[in-house]
Scaffold this active site. Structure first.
Site, PDB file in Angstrom:
ATOM      1  N   THR A  40     -25.739 132.975 -29.925  1.00 54.54           N
ATOM      2  CA  THR A  40     -24.694 133.991 -30.613  1.00 54.54           C
ATOM      3  C   THR A  40     -23.255 133.604 -30.423  1.00 54.54           C
ATOM      4  OG1 THR A  40     -25.030 135.404 -28.448  1.00 54.54           O
ATOM      5  CG2 THR A  40     -26.460 135.749 -30.227  1.00 54.54           C
ATOM      6  N   LYS A  66     -30.010 130.894 -24.411  1.00 56.77           N
ATOM      7  CA  LYS A  66     -28.822 131.374 -25.139  1.00 56.77           C
ATOM      8  C   LYS A  66     -28.234 132.466 -24.058  1.00 56.77           C
ATOM      9  CE  LYS A  66     -27.744 134.589 -26.929  1.00 56.77           C
ATOM     10  NZ  LYS A  66     -27.148 135.943 -26.644  1.00 56.77           N
ATOM     11  N   THR A 109     -27.645 139.022 -20.931  1.00 52.01           N
ATOM     12  CA  THR A 109     -27.834 138.447 -22.251  1.00 52.01           C
ATOM     13  C   THR A 109     -28.387 137.108 -22.481  1.00 52.01           C
ATOM     14  OG1 THR A 109     -26.310 139.798 -23.072  1.00 52.01           O
ATOM     15  CG2 THR A 109     -27.428 138.664 -24.896  1.00 52.01           C
ATOM     16  N   GLU A 127     -18.445 133.101 -21.879  1.00 54.79           N
ATOM     17  CA  GLU A 127     -17.232 133.656 -22.851  1.00 54.79           C
ATOM     18  C   GLU A 127     -15.847 133.576 -22.356  1.00 54.79           C
ATOM     19  OE1 GLU A 127     -18.532 137.591 -24.293  1.00 54.79           O
ATOM     20  OE2 GLU A 127     -19.825 136.702 -25.845  1.00 54.79           O
ATOM     21  N   ASN A 172     -14.352 139.795 -26.113  1.00 52.28           N
ATOM     22  CA  ASN A 172     -15.096 140.896 -25.883  1.00 52.28           C
ATOM     23  C   ASN A 172     -14.752 142.261 -26.469  1.00 52.28           C
ATOM     24  OD1 ASN A 172     -17.641 140.051 -24.709  1.00 52.28           O
ATOM     25  ND2 ASN A 172     -16.317 139.262 -23.147  1.00 52.28           N
ATOM     26  N   SER A 226     -16.733 143.342 -34.515  1.00 51.53           N
ATOM     27  CA  SER A 226     -16.113 143.053 -35.824  1.00 51.53           C
ATOM     28  C   SER A 226     -16.327 141.610 -36.189  1.00 51.53           C
ATOM     29  CB  SER A 226     -14.505 143.102 -35.632  1.00 51.53           C
ATOM     30  OG  SER A 226     -14.101 142.265 -34.490  1.00 51.53           O
TER      31      SER A 226
END
Lengths: 385, 385
Positions: free
Chosen positions: A148, A170, A181, A261, A380, A385
């Site tokens: 992702t 992932k 996640t 991230e 984040n 969007s």
């Protein structure tokens, strides 16, 4: 090679438009046997996605023929329509492969609340396409299709004498225990029965994925699956298999940490001389979740006071005036007081090593986390969007 | 007017170089009586600063003559030298005022690990200077001297029929229950005894400061103090005093929230129809501490999936498929599924209102928090420099 490194597995990764980028977004891994053993651990979040609720039932009998995974939508909090989507997905895999839907695991990842008609039709199309693309070389494509916000695919293979373990993972955000996640598929051609597979998987995840706590946020969709083909015909000893599986899980955990991230530091928090392993984990986790500590590391500031303040929020056995703290080899705090100046610590490398000596016992635990950065906030704040 | 609004109090704020900026950094508040009643609540962090350990002893008998507060150094984890500094500070206040050191509270705030000889000499100098500057108009200066990263001083006054309550507060980071880098001094000229003061203070802080959870980080130095002069000669009813005290505490909490480091949204999380107040608080707090939710609000993204994922980590009674979520008046989630599109929510105002309807009972709780922003990361990555 990832999940197709061990004998007895085929995999595929295809693109059906779930990702607006056009990148691959549906992966399938099939166990050709002779064994069809499976084990899985799931998020402990009480808010569970539809595929988790489905897979929890499938895994009960320890038999797994295949697993289907999609990115581009979590199919979580999508109501009964969403659960029907998961059910239909498993049914379609079963039809394509000529197996029972009750032996097909389903995983989804992406935005919570995504799971409309378009999502369903694309996932079902992904089932057809991936079933048609299955290959003993498909492991790499599969690992790419589950990405992702990951910047790179995560794969690991450990080879032993005549048998091997392969894995793909992932995950880049919502990395926290319980799990995070994180979708992980691990395959092996060693010979194990269902109860052995389950016990090994729980042991390995407890000290690997469960100790990766990048941002303290627990996902609704996590699943770590072990599929056993037994195609090597070899039965390793429990310790041999356990250590090989732990190696794969830890390697994948490190890859997840390294791709978290927005992170600019991979922080290893080693808690030593705790009264119990549970205490060591609690202390490590409290530091891993302290935003002020994490922001300080981002700023290359060896702010050990924030470490002690975080430890003080736990129930672990410790005396604040008996704790030592080391950062990247420099003892900045001795017995709860200042030692070497914080300026002596070089925090410019990405790899950051924190040692907390509680001086209460002989237990240890290591927690993996990341710093809190501008990029974390940026990624984040615009995720949906 | 702050803490000198009620009759019977004098205060001062002076600059002695603890802050490199040269701004005021030592504050003193003195109770001229006739009552010398005091009550205080302290951080529940097990890693406690020296002034906290001192003040916990002072407050035992419910008698407080004065409180001395310094910014520019937390005097936490500074060893026995640091505790001696706190002790000497109280002794010096006692000498200057002609009271007992055992009736002098001490508070410090600033960087953990700061408390060397220079720090001590400056604090002691601050005692002399502030004792010489005491005035019935000193409340404003005192409120300015306790600021650290605060951008503005926090003051509140509530006036009733013949009596009043005044308060000042500092705090911008480490705002979390238990309490949070928060120093608060509240004064009143109403007539209360020590046990009444203690009970009122605990009631009021429980639903105000304890429900402010800006960044989940618990401080080592928090203290909320109530000083009672009784100079009005008026004894309000328990409900009258309780509601006035709650008003001051809530007003100061809102000011702390509004000035939280780097924040761009003040988020009010209202949990309704919970099975118990404890459940409501737990649910509110779990959302307030979810970095992904907080980053989404920064990005003006009504990402309700992250709200449900956070609730799922709690032990509160709830059915994920029975929860409604409202953001700024728009119901984005009904019964655990999507309702109105997230784009319909206007998150551009600083004030953000989240309502979580658990549909389990009739208890409610409101938690105040902030978003997670670039500026939060920036300010906290360079705090010690």
């Amino acid at each position: 090679m990832s999940v197709t490194a061990p004998a007895g597995f085929e995999a595929a990764g295809v693109a059906v438009g779930l990702k607006s980028s056009g990148e691959p977004d549906v992966a399938m891994v099939v166990n050709r046997g002779p064994l069809k053993v499976g084990a899985a651990v799931f998020t402990s979040n009480r808010a569970k996605a539809n595929p988790i609720m489905w897979s929890e039932q499938v895994i009960q009998d320890g038999v797994v023929e295949a697993i289907i995974l999609n990115s581009g939508g979590a199919n979580c909090f999508t109501g009964s329509f969403g659960f029907q989507t998961t059910h239909q997905t498993a049914e379609k895999v079963a039809t394509e492969l000529g197996v029972s839907a009750g032996d097909v695991l389903v995983c989804s990842t992406g935005l919570i609340g995504t799971g409309d008609e378009l999502f369903r039709s694309r996932v079902l199309e992904g089932v057809s396409q991936s079933a048609a693309s299955l290959s003993v070389d498909g492991g790499v494509q599969a690992s790419e299709a589950i990405m992702t916000t990951d910047s790179k695919a995560k794969r690991s293979v450990v080879t032993r004498d005549g048998w091997s373990i392969g894995g793909m993972a992932k995950g880049a955000g919502m990395l926290a225990p319980g799990l995070a996640t994180m979708l992980v598929v691990i395959t092996t051609d060693a010979v194990l029965d269902a109860s052995q597979a389950d016990a090994h998987l729980r042991d390995a995840t407890r000290v690997s994925f469960d100790r990766l706590d990048s941002d303290g946020c627990m996902s609704t969709n996590d699943q770590v699956t072990l599929m056993v083909s037994g195609a090597s015909g070899i039965t390793p000893s429990a310790s041999e298999f356990g250590s090989a599986l732990a190696e794969v899980c830890l390697e994948l955990s490190r890859q997840l940490q390294g791709d978290a991230e927005g992170a600019s530091h991979d922080i290893t928090i080693e808690v030593v001389n705790a009264a119990s392993e549970q205490d060591a984990v609690e202390v490590g986790r409290s530091v891993a979740r302290n935003n002020l500590f994490k922001a300080a590391i981002f700023g290359n500031d060896a702010n050990w006071g924030r470490v002690l303040a975080a430890i003080g929020t736990t129930d672990a056995a410790f005396d604040p005036y008996d704790v030592d703290v080391w950062m990247n080899g420099v003892r900045v705090c001795t017995a709860g007081g200042p030692d070497r100046p914080r300026e002596d610590v070089d925090l410019t490398p990405r790899a950051t090593h924190l040692v907390i000596d509680l001086k209460e016992g002989s237990s240890t635990a290591t927690i993996l986390t990341n710093d809190l950065t501008h990029d974390y906030v940026h990624e984040n704040s615009a995720y949906s969007s």
